[in-house]
Design an enzyme around this catalytic site. Structure first.
Site, PDB file in Angstrom:
ATOM      1  N   LYS A 104      32.063  38.608  22.424  1.00  0.00           N
ATOM      2  CA  LYS A 104      31.861  37.894  23.693  1.00  0.00           C
ATOM      3  C   LYS A 104      32.793  38.404  24.799  1.00  0.00           C
ATOM      4  CE  LYS A 104      34.723  33.774  22.796  1.00  0.00           C
ATOM      5  NZ  LYS A 104      35.677  33.727  23.895  1.00  0.00           N
ATOM      6  N   ASP A 105      33.894  39.077  24.418  1.00  0.00           N
ATOM      7  CA  ASP A 105      34.829  39.634  25.403  1.00  0.00           C
ATOM      8  C   ASP A 105      34.430  41.027  25.872  1.00  0.00           C
ATOM      9  OD1 ASP A 105      36.461  37.393  25.175  1.00  0.00           O
ATOM     10  OD2 ASP A 105      37.731  38.300  23.633  1.00  0.00           O
ATOM     11  N   ARG A 154      32.151  29.297  32.375  1.00  0.00           N
ATOM     12  CA  ARG A 154      30.973  28.744  31.687  1.00  0.00           C
ATOM     13  C   ARG A 154      31.265  27.353  31.148  1.00  0.00           C
ATOM     14  NH1 ARG A 154      30.130  28.195  26.457  1.00  0.00           N
ATOM     15  NH2 ARG A 154      31.958  29.457  25.964  1.00  0.00           N
ATOM     16  N   ARG A 155      32.403  27.208  30.478  1.00  0.00           N
ATOM     17  CA  ARG A 155      32.758  25.890  29.917  1.00  0.00           C
ATOM     18  C   ARG A 155      33.005  24.869  31.019  1.00  0.00           C
ATOM     19  NH1 ARG A 155      36.606  28.767  25.530  1.00  0.00           N
ATOM     20  NH2 ARG A 155      35.062  29.056  23.860  1.00  0.00           N
ATOM     21  N   ARG A 185      45.777  28.877  29.469  1.00  0.00           N
ATOM     22  CA  ARG A 185      45.771  30.234  28.908  1.00  0.00           C
ATOM     23  C   ARG A 185      46.594  30.242  27.631  1.00  0.00           C
ATOM     24  NH1 ARG A 185      44.964  34.647  31.929  1.00  0.00           N
ATOM     25  NH2 ARG A 185      44.849  35.594  29.859  1.00  0.00           N
ATOM     26  N   ARG A 212      47.409  26.934  22.900  1.00  0.00           N
ATOM     27  CA  ARG A 212      46.609  25.938  23.626  1.00  0.00           C
ATOM     28  C   ARG A 212      46.678  24.569  22.944  1.00  0.00           C
ATOM     29  NH1 ARG A 212      41.332  29.086  26.085  1.00  0.00           N
ATOM     30  NH2 ARG A 212      42.354  31.088  26.333  1.00  0.00           N
ATOM     31  N   CYS A 255      32.418  38.647  31.146  1.00  0.00           N
ATOM     32  CA  CYS A 255      32.631  37.474  30.296  1.00  0.00           C
ATOM     33  C   CYS A 255      33.140  36.278  31.100  1.00  0.00           C
ATOM     34  CB  CYS A 255      33.565  37.804  29.141  1.00  0.00           C
ATOM     35  SG  CYS A 255      35.186  38.376  29.636  1.00  0.00           S
TER      36      CYS A 255
END
Length: 297
Positions: A80-81, A132-133, A150, A156, A245
């Protein structure tokens, strides 16, 4: 081929899990390998959210450059990256199995409210740096506040534990692969058909030099062609939109027992803009990415 394969990877816990997974698959095929850790722009710049960082491929560029300089033989990436166009001279040679592609909402127990949608209190502070999130969360709960976060997955979770956020959004794949216990939190496990993941979320991609035929032949031994069929379709949608991305795009594809393709997609013009959604099914993948784009427009 008896040479030791040099695997380029980022240094985070999850990246190293991915690299060790690669080593294990190669070892099963009788191939020796060593790990070479490379720092990327995405690792170095921790104060900016992804949508404020320049260009595409900020978790992959330095690793790809090492590949082009022949300092490594294989790059392992979270697919996905990875930008949809490989640099000249490189190609994606193989992809892995797909871990759970969903996103999970991880909530501090003392903040969870069973009377509210998604267990979130009014005006909850949600941590994510993904456009997106952000867009899809605001679509579900317009009252929430979004705050950038980040760092790697354990970092996180530490920030959530310390009360900087009421909840954070994370990929199920990373949490599952790192076998992180979430027992101290409440967890909302989204369906990837409803909260739509990034194209190819949960899949690893192995990249090599186009001219390095021996390495590419070795990687074919670990390639999952059924997964590639679906991720190619998801990434084609991203490619047609010329997105990186950081684009607020979710695309998820499944293939049923009869061989039909089902695609769920969501797109916003910006993280704070309305989300457009579509669901399409087809017996063949021919022209399906183009139909998804048409439906999202």
């Amino acid at each position: 081929m008896s040479k030791t394969i040099r695997i380029g990877t980022r240094g985070s816990k999850l990246a190293l899990w991915q690299a060790h997974f690669t080593q294990d698959r190669l070892r099963e095929a009788g191939i020796d390998s060593e790990l070479i850790v490379i720092k990327t722009q995405g690792d170095r710049i921790q104060h900016l959210s992804f949508d404020k960082m320049e260009g595409k491929g900020f978790f992959t560029k330095e690793i790809e450059e090492a590949l082009l300089r022949d300092e490594i033989d294989v790059a392992v990436h979270s697919m996905k990256d990875l930008p949809t166009n490989s640099p000249e001279g490189l190609c994606i040679t193989a992809v892995s199995y797909r871990e759970d592609p969903a996103d999970w909402l991880v909530i501090r127990k003392e903040k969870a409210d069973a009377q509210k949608p998604l267990l979130l209190p009014d005006a909850a502070v949600i941590g994510t740096s993904s456009a997106r999130r952000k867009a899809q969360m605001l679509d579900l709960r317009p009252d929430i506040q979004i705050k950038d976060i980040r760092g790697n997955v354990p970092t996180r979770l530490g920030k959530l534990r310390d009360g900087h956020f009421d909840a954070i959004l994370l990929a199920a794949a990373g949490l599952t692969r790192l076998e992180i216990s979430l027992s101290e939190f409440e967890v909302v496990r989204f369906s990837p058909r409803e909260f739509i993941p990034a194209p190819a979320q949960g899949v690893l991609a192995w990249q090599a030099r186009e001219a390095d035929k021996p390495t590419r032949r070795l990687l074919k031994q670990v390639h999952q062609s059924a997964v590639a069929e679906l991720t190619n379709l998801e990434r084609k949608v991203l490619n047609l939109l010329d997105g990186g991305c950081q684009m607020p795009l979710g695309v998820y594809c499944e293939k049923d027992g009869e061989g039909n393709f089902h695609v769920w997609a969501a797109l916003a013009n910006g993280w704070d803009q309305p989300v457009r959604r579509c669901r399409l099914s087809q017996s063949t993948k021919h022209g399906l990415p183009e139909r998804v784009i048409e439906a999202l427009r």
